[in-house]
Design an enzyme around this catalytic site. Structure first.
Site, PDB file in Angstrom:
ATOM      1  CE  LYS A 196      52.022  82.819  73.957  1.00  0.00           C
ATOM      2  NZ  LYS A 196      53.415  83.325  74.044  1.00  0.00           N
TER       3      LYS A 196
ATOM      4  CD1 TRP B 146      44.462  90.095  60.252  1.00  0.00           C
ATOM      5  CD2 TRP B 146      44.152  88.248  59.039  1.00  0.00           C
ATOM      6  NE1 TRP B 146      43.813  90.457  59.095  1.00  0.00           N
ATOM      7  CE2 TRP B 146      43.616  89.337  58.325  1.00  0.00           C
ATOM      8  CE3 TRP B 146      44.070  86.980  58.459  1.00  0.00           C
ATOM      9  CZ2 TRP B 146      43.003  89.208  57.073  1.00  0.00           C
ATOM     10  CZ3 TRP B 146      43.458  86.834  57.223  1.00  0.00           C
ATOM     11  CH2 TRP B 146      42.942  87.950  56.542  1.00  0.00           C
TER      12      TRP B 146
ATOM     13  CB  CYS C 155      49.719  80.933  67.281  1.00  0.00           C
ATOM     14  SG  CYS C 155      48.255  80.922  66.230  1.00  0.00           S
TER      15      CYS C 155
END
Length: 260
Positions: free
Chosen positions: A76, A79, A215
């Site tokens: 998912k 950063w 995530c």
């Protein structure tokens, strides 16, 4: 598996833009598939950027419209940025291709790296990456000494840490003594060759993660080597250690037949 070579793409002031690194990944991937280069791991830092894997939901992205790069890896949203060591191992996997085994090897190299710096990290069942475990739920205290027995994340499926302030911010998970993620893993395998890889939080500003649901996980947070060890660790210090353990794990891996 074959010998692993490392390529340093850029760190610090020479950090590599995400799209530029992605293009280089594709170039090396094609060359590896054609056996023009050996197994290769690109190592680098990125300028600040959010990237979203294929399973990212809309309600996990930044609320303020900050741009997100959608990529073709699993997993998912996460950063990348300064203080985070990013590795893109581009490896030709033995057939039958076992993606899970590849992820486990990356985790193992990261766990060994953390251990060498004196930090005990671990895996968490059902959650890829490398973690530092928090206290059992009944022993945790919220920020300011508040008991989190009534933690809204337990009962409310609509709970949104992006709207709930520092008490539930992912970067404050250590203060809440919760599980916190130290390294992220997201991979793709095309034509039997791996792409994407891992990112290890060495000494980044972890508040960047507070603008997303890292995530897609709402009941845990993020941390870094420096934060956990209580001293400044640099990406330059970690580079030779991660290279040593990645090389050992990758080069010593023996493909096993799948269970029937």
């Amino acid at each position: 598996m074959s010998e692993l070579r490392f390529v340093h793409l850029g760190f610090g002031a020479d950090a590599v833009e995400y799209q530029e690194a992605w293009q280089e990944q594709r170039r090396v991937h094609a060359a590896r598939f054609a056996d023009e280069v050996p197994d290769t791991c690109l190592l680098l830092e990125h300028p600040p950027v959010y990237t979203a894997g294929r399973r990212t939901a809309d309600d996990e992205r930044p609320l303020d419209g900050t741009p997100v790069v959608d990529v073709d890896r699993g997993g998912k949203i996460t950063w990348h940025g300064p203080g985070q060591l990013v590795g893109y191992p581009i490896l030709k996997l033995p057939r039958p291709v076992d993606v899970v085994a590849h992820v486990r090897r990356l985790e193992e190299a990261l766990l060994l790296t953390c251990a060498e710096f004196g930090l005990e990290a671990t895996r968490v069942e059902g959650r890829s990456g490398v973690w530092v475990l928090g206290d059992p739920l009944e022993e945790r205290r919220g920020l300011g000494g508040l008991n989190l027995d009534f933690d809204p994340r337990v009962a409310d499926e609509e709970f949104d840490p992006r709207l709930s302030g520092p008490e539930y911010a992912p970067s404050n998970a250590g203060q809440r003594r919760e599980d916190r993620k130290l390294a992220q893993i997201g991979v793709r395998v095309a034509k039997g060759v791996t792409m994407h890889g891992f990112s290890l939080n060495v000494n980044p500003d972890t508040t960047w993660f507070d603008r997303i649901v890292p995530c897609g996980i709402r009941d845990a947070g993020v941390t870094s080597l420096s934060e956990e060890l209580g001293r400044e660790i640099t990406v330059a210090e970690v580079l030779p250690v991660i290279e040593k353990h990645l090389r050992a794990v990758v080069e010593s891996s023996v493909p096993l037949p799948r269970a029937v």
